[in-house]
Design a protein around this motif. Structure first.
Motif, PDB file in Angstrom:
ATOM      1  N   TYR A  58      34.421  95.618  31.961  1.00 12.08           N
ATOM      2  CA  TYR A  58      34.241  95.226  33.422  1.00 12.08           C
ATOM      3  C   TYR A  58      33.027  94.383  33.717  1.00 12.08           C
ATOM      4  O   TYR A  58      32.942  93.479  34.504  1.00 12.08           O
ATOM      5  CB  TYR A  58      33.962  96.557  34.365  1.00 12.08           C
ATOM      6  N   SER A  59      31.693  94.576  32.948  1.00 12.32           N
ATOM      7  CA  SER A  59      30.621  93.802  33.411  1.00 12.32           C
ATOM      8  C   SER A  59      30.988  92.247  33.158  1.00 12.32           C
ATOM      9  O   SER A  59      30.382  91.446  33.629  1.00 12.32           O
ATOM     10  CB  SER A  59      29.293  94.271  32.501  1.00 12.32           C
ATOM     11  N   PRO A  60      31.698  91.956  31.998  1.00 15.85           N
ATOM     12  CA  PRO A  60      31.756  90.450  31.716  1.00 15.85           C
ATOM     13  C   PRO A  60      32.536  89.663  32.885  1.00 15.85           C
ATOM     14  O   PRO A  60      32.428  88.439  32.732  1.00 15.85           O
ATOM     15  CB  PRO A  60      32.640  90.495  30.511  1.00 15.85           C
ATOM     16  N   LEU A  61      33.363  90.347  33.569  1.00 15.70           N
ATOM     17  CA  LEU A  61      33.981  89.831  34.996  1.00 15.70           C
ATOM     18  C   LEU A  61      33.102  89.319  35.833  1.00 15.70           C
ATOM     19  O   LEU A  61      33.430  88.555  36.818  1.00 15.70           O
ATOM     20  CB  LEU A  61      34.889  90.792  35.452  1.00 15.70           C
ATOM     21  N   MET A  62      31.614  89.631  35.835  1.00 17.61           N
ATOM     22  CA  MET A  62      30.822  89.031  36.683  1.00 17.61           C
ATOM     23  C   MET A  62      30.014  87.969  35.881  1.00 17.61           C
ATOM     24  O   MET A  62      29.285  88.169  35.084  1.00 17.61           O
ATOM     25  CB  MET A  62      29.816  90.105  37.223  1.00 17.61           C
ATOM     26  N   THR A  63      30.078  86.851  36.343  1.00 13.57           N
ATOM     27  CA  THR A  63      29.427  85.562  35.824  1.00 13.57           C
ATOM     28  C   THR A  63      28.286  85.246  36.523  1.00 13.57           C
ATOM     29  O   THR A  63      28.326  84.752  37.904  1.00 13.57           O
ATOM     30  CB  THR A  63      30.322  84.598  35.546  1.00 13.57           C
ATOM     31  N   LYS A  64      26.915  85.309  36.147  1.00 10.15           N
ATOM     32  CA  LYS A  64      25.816  85.021  36.719  1.00 10.15           C
ATOM     33  C   LYS A  64      25.408  83.646  36.591  1.00 10.15           C
ATOM     34  O   LYS A  64      25.374  82.855  35.305  1.00 10.15           O
ATOM     35  CB  LYS A  64      24.646  85.857  36.086  1.00 10.15           C
ATOM     36  N   LYS A  65      25.027  82.956  37.595  1.00  8.91           N
ATOM     37  CA  LYS A  65      24.609  81.596  37.533  1.00  8.91           C
ATOM     38  C   LYS A  65      23.302  81.579  36.561  1.00  8.91           C
ATOM     39  O   LYS A  65      22.371  82.382  36.876  1.00  8.91           O
ATOM     40  CB  LYS A  65      24.269  81.050  38.915  1.00  8.91           C
ATOM     41  N   GLU A  66      23.221  80.580  35.761  1.00 12.91           N
ATOM     42  CA  GLU A  66      22.237  80.393  34.989  1.00 12.91           C
ATOM     43  C   GLU A  66      20.690  79.995  35.920  1.00 12.91           C
ATOM     44  O   GLU A  66      20.731  78.928  36.601  1.00 12.91           O
ATOM     45  CB  GLU A  66      22.216  79.035  34.150  1.00 12.91           C
ATOM     46  N   LYS A  67      19.624  80.944  35.853  1.00 13.53           N
ATOM     47  CA  LYS A  67      18.720  80.781  36.862  1.00 13.53           C
ATOM     48  C   LYS A  67      17.222  80.492  36.233  1.00 13.53           C
ATOM     49  O   LYS A  67      16.255  80.043  36.588  1.00 13.53           O
ATOM     50  CB  LYS A  67      18.382  81.895  37.688  1.00 13.53           C
ATOM     51  N   GLY A  68      17.546  80.437  34.755  1.00 13.07           N
ATOM     52  CA  GLY A  68      16.378  80.175  34.132  1.00 13.07           C
ATOM     53  C   GLY A  68      15.342  81.278  34.046  1.00 13.07           C
ATOM     54  O   GLY A  68      15.393  82.428  34.227  1.00 13.07           O
ATOM     55  N   VAL A  69      14.099  80.712  34.512  1.00 14.63           N
ATOM     56  CA  VAL A  69      13.013  81.594  34.861  1.00 14.63           C
ATOM     57  C   VAL A  69      12.654  81.925  36.393  1.00 14.63           C
ATOM     58  O   VAL A  69      11.800  82.269  36.823  1.00 14.63           O
ATOM     59  CB  VAL A  69      11.399  81.109  34.020  1.00 14.63           C
ATOM     60  N   LYS A  70      13.544  81.302  37.213  1.00 12.41           N
ATOM     61  CA  LYS A  70      13.691  81.164  38.851  1.00 12.41           C
ATOM     62  C   LYS A  70      13.590  82.384  39.035  1.00 12.41           C
ATOM     63  O   LYS A  70      14.591  83.134  38.863  1.00 12.41           O
ATOM     64  CB  LYS A  70      14.352  80.115  39.160  1.00 12.41           C
ATOM     65  N   LEU A  71      12.498  82.831  40.054  1.00 14.86           N
ATOM     66  CA  LEU A  71      12.818  84.473  40.684  1.00 14.86           C
ATOM     67  C   LEU A  71      13.639  84.064  42.031  1.00 14.86           C
ATOM     68  O   LEU A  71      13.698  83.031  42.424  1.00 14.86           O
ATOM     69  CB  LEU A  71      11.373  84.791  40.925  1.00 14.86           C
ATOM     70  N   SER A  72      14.524  85.477  42.060  1.00 13.14           N
ATOM     71  CA  SER A  72      15.128  85.231  43.543  1.00 13.14           C
ATOM     72  C   SER A  72      14.290  85.439  44.644  1.00 13.14           C
ATOM     73  O   SER A  72      12.790  86.045  44.297  1.00 13.14           O
ATOM     74  CB  SER A  72      16.274  86.522  43.377  1.00 13.14           C
ATOM     75  N   LYS A  73      14.859  85.286  45.865  1.00 13.87           N
ATOM     76  CA  LYS A  73      13.841  85.642  47.143  1.00 13.87           C
ATOM     77  C   LYS A  73      13.139  87.142  46.915  1.00 13.87           C
ATOM     78  O   LYS A  73      12.082  87.418  47.569  1.00 13.87           O
ATOM     79  CB  LYS A  73      14.692  85.321  48.205  1.00 13.87           C
ATOM     80  N   SER A  74      14.113  87.880  46.683  1.00 13.97           N
ATOM     81  CA  SER A  74      13.846  89.493  46.771  1.00 13.97           C
ATOM     82  C   SER A  74      12.646  89.415  45.617  1.00 13.97           C
ATOM     83  O   SER A  74      11.670  90.519  45.778  1.00 13.97           O
ATOM     84  CB  SER A  74      15.033  90.287  46.349  1.00 13.97           C
ATOM     85  N   ASP A  75      12.872  88.996  44.510  1.00 17.46           N
ATOM     86  CA  ASP A  75      11.946  89.255  43.378  1.00 17.46           C
ATOM     87  C   ASP A  75      10.503  88.669  43.902  1.00 17.46           C
ATOM     88  O   ASP A  75       9.417  89.226  43.423  1.00 17.46           O
ATOM     89  CB  ASP A  75      12.338  88.540  42.100  1.00 17.46           C
ATOM     90  N   LYS A  76      10.547  87.473  44.460  1.00 17.30           N
ATOM     91  CA  LYS A  76       9.584  86.802  45.084  1.00 17.30           C
ATOM     92  C   LYS A  76       8.742  87.714  46.054  1.00 17.30           C
ATOM     93  O   LYS A  76       7.389  87.899  46.126  1.00 17.30           O
ATOM     94  CB  LYS A  76       9.874  85.311  45.618  1.00 17.30           C
ATOM     95  N   ALA A  77       9.537  88.284  47.017  1.00 21.34           N
ATOM     96  CA  ALA A  77       8.794  89.066  48.121  1.00 21.34           C
ATOM     97  C   ALA A  77       8.462  90.357  47.412  1.00 21.34           C
ATOM     98  O   ALA A  77       7.251  90.765  47.820  1.00 21.34           O
ATOM     99  CB  ALA A  77       9.886  89.524  49.023  1.00 21.34           C
ATOM    100  N   ASP A  78       8.857  90.773  46.301  1.00 18.71           N
ATOM    101  CA  ASP A  78       8.446  92.068  45.792  1.00 18.71           C
ATOM    102  C   ASP A  78       7.045  92.026  45.096  1.00 18.71           C
ATOM    103  O   ASP A  78       6.389  92.920  44.857  1.00 18.71           O
ATOM    104  CB  ASP A  78       9.446  92.806  44.748  1.00 18.71           C
ATOM    105  N   LYS A  79       6.928  90.675  44.692  1.00 21.23           N
ATOM    106  CA  LYS A  79       5.712  90.332  43.935  1.00 21.23           C
ATOM    107  C   LYS A  79       4.497  90.653  44.828  1.00 21.23           C
ATOM    108  O   LYS A  79       3.507  90.843  44.294  1.00 21.23           O
ATOM    109  CB  LYS A  79       5.707  89.057  43.226  1.00 21.23           C
ATOM    110  N   VAL A  80       4.903  90.663  46.062  1.00 18.49           N
ATOM    111  CA  VAL A  80       3.578  90.854  47.157  1.00 18.49           C
ATOM    112  C   VAL A  80       3.880  92.016  47.740  1.00 18.49           C
ATOM    113  O   VAL A  80       2.788  93.075  47.529  1.00 18.49           O
ATOM    114  CB  VAL A  80       3.888  89.794  48.244  1.00 18.49           C
ATOM    115  N   LEU A  81       5.008  92.424  48.303  1.00 16.40           N
ATOM    116  CA  LEU A  81       5.240  93.692  48.931  1.00 16.40           C
ATOM    117  C   LEU A  81       5.170  94.963  47.924  1.00 16.40           C
ATOM    118  O   LEU A  81       4.668  96.079  48.662  1.00 16.40           O
ATOM    119  CB  LEU A  81       6.433  93.557  49.531  1.00 16.40           C
TER     120      LEU A  81
END
Length: 763
Positions: free
Chosen positions: A252-275
């Motif tokens: 099942y998991s292979p049916l989700m294709t994640k966009k290549e983001k490299g080392v770029k953090l998501s907005k949630s990850d950026k917020a969590d680095k502070v909060l």
């Protein structure tokens, strides 16, 4: 009528979906035999109306918590026409674990791939058609928050409900499948419904299944005697769980294709680095909490009046003098006064002022009407001073309670509260509880009853007891009137402006008392290991406006209902007791009343707390208010409102204090001679003592038989001791060193005892 059940993991958006589907038709009760919330509603946009049942959020169908048992038994025993399994599409692999368990039941089923808006926003893709093919179950993409895909979901669910479905498992490649199949055949021979599900659970040695199938379990025991696995041994439950995850990961998991983001953090990850930062997380939480309290209780929205010395309504010539008092010249000015008077008021104060204007105007007309009809003096006293005075004092707080609940709901729905639980786990664990315990504790800010019920999700009995006992220290909405009114009077007495800072500090005091109590209990009566804390942090998202409004309406409805039932009856009783003697004669002297004699009898017991025998002849009023608060905390201010009318003669020179109820409290100050340290002690006592009767009943239902009496004693002793310390230290600051010395002595005594009498597994 068809019944559809919503099932899914916590934080998967199930409640948001339920609110969007059912809207105003939703109602809340309790599941039979337990106090866990049961939410039901109607969906009316299909070809026929459909009853929607919101099952508790769970991670699996293993019987570890009441929620899991409820969800499992409902699907098995009540046989809903369709199960809508809500899957968080951003955490596909983790959520599909529950899906594979529900699939094993003989029930029609549809998968709702929720939060697809976030998946698309991240640039990820899910092949839902292929997922549907591999699952053999309809899959529909939705966004419960945005309201997209819901019509298609319900149409497919209705279509699916018309066809029977046999259970299917993903464990066919598991080395235990041969045993599972043999057990399934045996259960089918016994005419057991859902044989596949029961067979798998029996192989897992599920305690509920073992009790129901005492003879069939022998097949599993015999197989164990010949079975060996290098990794899991004979732990069949772990082996089955591992097989599920491996199948999900491979198919099942292979049916989700994640966009290549490299080392770029998501907005949630950026917020969590502070909060969720190790050092900044808790200070940020306290700042957010203070901002909420200021916006709810504070007078000056942006402190502009402190900076620019803005003119008041009197300076602008908008007030006129009537019978020695400055009042608004017209109704328009009265409305303006709700928003501005030398300061732009905060949202909480604006709404409070509007409610106060409405209730005072309405109740004033009622009183004038009774006078015009020639009502007798006792009728005017009962209606005007008793019923309307008490109700008016409590109803005026409804807007501020709504504002506070709104802010707390926003923090919860955005995903921030889950982060608070995570960052507090680092601290709480040192004190003896996991961050999981913080969730029911923080729920206590809204209402103690659901918070106490939520302790059922804690698997460790000691941790459950600790949490249950400390929940009342996280002041619920019903205690807001006490905080606002008394803090407003104290602020005037010490020249602090408004009472928002005092209110905030009182909330902090409550949390400190909770932490100290946990440390003491973990070191004495509740010694033991701290349970592990595992929690899935949802991605940040904007809350659903509709969901917030439904939540607020539900809470407000229950509060107002209590106002017009328990509190209405209590205010009438208080008025009667304060106006009649033991000979049932009406008296004009409150000190000769039944209420006064009861209060005077109890008054000496509260002397160490500052509102006992040291006050003058009227000092019993604070004792009476605290006692009536045991019925419902709103009763404290309702009692002041009722008695305040009897203290008007003492009110010469009483200022018009902005905080609702503060004038009544200040009348009590003038009539009793109470000091501000005693008023702070009064707040602390009401915050930490036995909660309202309804919360006490909820706590009793969650406590092991025979142990509840110790919980009651804990609340009484804690509130008495803490309030005494607060009063004595604030009155004579040097006594702080005496209390600190005693505390150090207690700590050393406890450590010495624990060292001599160690508990197994505790260092």
């Amino acid at each position: 009528m068809k019944r559809f059940a919503l099932a899914g993991n916590p934080n998967c958006g199930k409640t948001t979906l339920f609110n969007n589907l059912t809207g105003s038709t939703a109602h809340v009760g309790n599941w039979p035999g337990v106090t866990v919330d049961k939410r039901e509603g109607m969906y009316k946009k299909c070809s026929e109306p459909i009853s929607i049942i919101d099952l508790p959020g769970i991670y699996s169908l293993s019987p570890y918590t009441p929620e899991e048992i409820i969800s499992r038994n409902y699907i098995l025993d009540e046989k809903p026409d369709c199960v809508i399994n809500i899957v968080d599409a951003t955490n596909l692999e983790r959520n599909l674990y529950l899906t594979t368990q529900i699939m094993e039941m003989d029930v029609p089923m549809v998968i709702a791939l929720n939060m697809m808006d976030m998946v698309d926003k991240q640039g990820d893709k899910i092949d839902e058609k292929e997922l549907e093919n591999r699952l053999g179950i309809p899959v529909v993409k939705i966004s419960a928050l945005k309201g997209t895909g819901l019509k298609e979901l319900m149409d497919r669910a209705l279509e699916t409900s018309l066809k029977a479905r046999k259970g299917k498992t993903v464990l066919e490649g598991c080395e235990l499948y041969h045993l599972i199949n043999d057990v399934r055949i045996a259960l089918e021979g016994q005419s057991i419904e859902n044989p596949l599900f029961h067979a798998i659970k029996l192989v897992e040695n599920d305690e509920l299944e073992v009790k129901m199938h005492a003879t069939t379990i022998k097949m599993v025991d015999e197989f164990k005697s010949t079975f060996k696995n290098d990794l899991f041994g004979t732990d069949f439950e772990a082996l089955v769980a591992d097989a599920r995850y491996k199948y999900i990961s491979k198919n099942y998991s292979p049916l989700m294709t994640k966009k290549e983001k490299g080392v770029k953090l998501s907005k949630s990850d950026k917020a969590d680095k502070v909060l969720t930062n190790k050092w900044a997380g808790i200070p940020i939480f306290l700042v957010i909490l203070f901002a909420i309290f200021h916006l709810t209780f504070g007078e000056d929205f942006l402190y502009l009046s402190k900076i620019f010395a803005l003119p008041s309504l009197e300076d602008l010539g908008l007030l006129v003098e009537v019978e020695g008092e400055m009042v608004a010249s017209n109704f328009g000015v009265s409305l303006l006064a709700c928003i501005y008077d030398g300061a732009i008021f905060t949202p909480g104060v604006i709404l409070f002022n509007l409610m106060d204007l409405i209730t005072s105007t309405l109740f004033g007309y009622i009183t004038l009407g009774l006078e015009a009809l020639g009502a007798s003096e006792w009728v005017l006293g009962l209606v005007g001073d008793g019923i309307l005075g008490g109700l008016g004092g409590v109803l005026s707080f409804v807007p501020q309670i709504i504002v506070l609940l709104l802010f707390l709901s926003i923090l919860e729905d955005t995903g921030y509260m889950a982060r608070v639980a995570f960052i507090l786990d680092r601290i709480f664990r040192r004190f003896g509880v996991s961050g999981r315990a913080f969730i029911p504790m923080i729920m206590g800010f809204g209402c103690s009853i659901p918070a106490m019920v939520n302790t059922r999700t804690l698997t460790d009995e000691r941790e459950r007891t600790l949490t249950l006992r400390t929940i009342p220290f996280f002041s619920c909405g019903a205690k807001l009137p006490i905080l606002v009114a008394v803090a407003g009077a104290v602020a005037h007495m010490v020249g602090m402006g408004d009472g928002s800072i005092i209110s905030f500090l009182m909330y902090v005091v409550g949390m400190v008392v909770a932490i100290v109590s946990i440390i003491l209990m973990r070191s004495t009566t509740q010694r033991g290991e701290v349970s592990p804390f595992i929690m899935e942090l949802p991605a940040y998202h904007v809350p659903s406006f509709k969901g917030l409004m439904i939540h607020l309406w539900d809470k407000t409805k229950h509060y107002v209902k209590k106002v017009f039932t328990i509190i209405l009856a209590s205010t009438i009783v208080v008025w009667f007791l304060s106006n009649f003697t033991w000979n049932w004669n009406m008296t004009g002297d409150i000190n000769n009343s039944i209420l006064a004699s009861i209060g005077q009898f109890l008054q000496p017991f509260f002397t160490p707390l500052g509102f006992g025998s040291q006050l003058n002849s009227f000092g019993w009023v604070f004792v009476v208010a605290a006692v009536t608060g045991l019925i419902a905390k709103e009763e404290v201010i309702a009692t002041f409102g009722t008695l305040g009318a009897l203290f008007v003669a003492l009110g010469t020179g009483v200022p018009e204090l902005a905080a609702e109820g503060a004038n009544d409290v200040y009348l009590m100050v003038l009539g009793t001679g109470i000091t501000w340290p005693a008023l702070i002690s009064f707040i602390v006592f009401n915050m930490t003592t036995i909660p309202c009767f309804a919360a006490v009943a909820a706590a009793k239902g969650e406590t092991t038989k025979g142990k509840f009496k110790w919980t009651l004693l804990f609340w009484i002793v804690t509130s008495y001791v803490v309030s005494t310390i607060v009063y004595v230290v604030l009155s004579w600051w040097w006594t702080l060193f005496i209390f600190l010395a005693v505390a150090v002595g207690v700590v050393f005594a406890i450590r010495a005892y624990n060292k001599k009498h160690p508990v197994k597994g505790v260092n």
